[in-house]
Scaffold this active site. Structure first.
Site, short mmCIF file in Angstrom:
data_model
loop_
_atom_site.label_atom_id
_atom_site.label_comp_id
_atom_site.label_asym_id
_atom_site.label_seq_id
_atom_site.Cartn_x
_atom_site.Cartn_y
_atom_site.Cartn_z
N LYS A 1 0.93 9.16 -4.69
CA LYS A 1 1.13 8.29 -5.85
C LYS A 1 0.92 9.05 -7.15
CE LYS A 1 -0.29 4.35 -3.06
NZ LYS A 1 -1.41 3.46 -2.65
N GLN B 1 -7.60 2.12 -4.04
CA GLN B 1 -7.02 2.42 -2.73
C GLN B 1 -7.80 1.73 -1.61
OE1 GLN B 1 -4.14 4.23 -2.06
NE2 GLN B 1 -4.44 3.46 0.01
N ASP C 1 -0.79 -3.64 -8.23
CA ASP C 1 -0.55 -3.94 -6.82
C ASP C 1 -0.07 -5.37 -6.62
OD1 ASP C 1 -0.88 -1.72 -5.16
OD2 ASP C 1 -3.06 -1.86 -5.23
#
Length: 312
Positions: free
Chosen positions: A52, A96, A119
């Site tokens: 990412k 994460q 997200d």
């Protein structure tokens, strides 16, 4: 002839379309910033974060990374999130997953400012998605939606079976596909571990989205000819546990040398014999997930800076 869907190629096209948005933001003096937070020593998590960050750097998004000791108290993570919430240079925050057992995952998701929740997991953003007014669409379901659109796979009136009911893929995928939109209007069935006769459900589907996290759960005998198969699963399986030597070899040589292979939730070879189109693992859905994270970060920056950009 079964079409193998190239997720990398679709992701590259979308990424290229994001570049003018960055130019518009740059003209307004804004550089999108994505903060990643890792509180784990899990190798896979470290790899995902690295991918990412690399994607951010390649496109021109500022990557701001924080690592916390997995044994640190939960308050250390909450304090770090509070700092990032207050930092105007940070437009998106990604913590994460998975997190250590002593950290409440839902509390972490709720701690992130919903305007920076790229997200799309904060309850406020989930609610907006369900009501048809999304701020941020979760990255993997949004990527699948973009993939279907790019491949010309019609969802309006289609019967879609989603195998998996997670908050990350299954539920938001269903919500996106039932919306009144050009990339929705599907009739959706969500299947899961308690579903009776799963094969009967998948055989009736025009599109099957496999997101159960079970290696090679779905094979060709569970599909009807002409089905579109979207495989979300990424599973590390010991080479010795492979069902047969004829199964899809989707990992690179280095993985095989380590004694494992990457497989999806679909047994590729037999499914490809029935499917009209199918995504491989890797190289299918995965690249789209990262691209839509970049998309959401740019959108977050534009909303926070009140700059209009033309997102693809």
């Amino acid at each position: 002839m079964t079409r193998i869907i190239d997720g990398n190629e679709i992701a590259d096209r979308i990424t290229a379309d994001l570049e003018p948005c960055l130019e518009t933001l740059a003209d307004a003096g804004v550089t999108p910033g994505l903060a990643t937070v890792l509180m784990s020593d899990d190798g896979a998590s470290e790899t995902y974060v690295s991918m990412k960050r690399r994607a951010c750097n390649d496109l021109g998004i500022e990557s701001i990374h924080h690592e916390l000791d997995p044994d640190a108290p939960a308050d250390a993570l909450f304090d770090r999130i509070d700092e990032l919430n207050d930092d105007p240079a940070v437009h998106g925050i990604l913590v994460q997953l998975p997190l250590p057992d002593h950290v409440d995952r839902q509390a972490v998701l709720e701690r992130i400012d919903p305007r920076k929740d790229v997200d799309g997991f904060h309850p406020e953003n989930v609610g907006r998605l369900v009501t048809g007014t999304p701020r941020f669409k979760p990255c993997t379901p949004h990527g699948i939606q973009k993939l279907l659109e790019a491949e010309g796979i019609e969802t309006e009136g289609a019967d879609v079976v989603i195998v998996g009911r997670s908050n990350i893929v299954g539920k938001p995928m269903a919500n996106l596909l039932v919306q009144k939109s050009d990339t929705g209007n599907a009739t959706v069935t969500i299947c899961h571990s308690r579903t009776d006769d799963l094969a009967a459900k998948t055989r009736d589907a025009d599109v099957v989205v496999a997101a159960a996290g079970v290696p090679e759960l779905i094979d060709g005998s569970m599909l009807s000819p002409g089905t579109t198969v979207i495989d979300v699963g990424v599973n590390r399986v010991s080479v010795s546990e492979r069902r047969s030597e004829d199964s899809q070899t989707s990992s690179d040589q280095s993985d095989t040398e380590r004694g494992y292979e990457l497989v999806g939730d679909v047994e590729f070879n037999s499914a490809a014999e029935e499917a009209d189109a199918i995504t491989p693992v890797p190289g299918g859905v995965g690249p789209l997930t990262i691209t839509m994270l970049l998309y959401n970060t740019i959108k977050a920056a534009s909303l926070q800076a009140d700059v209009d950009v033309s997102l693809p």
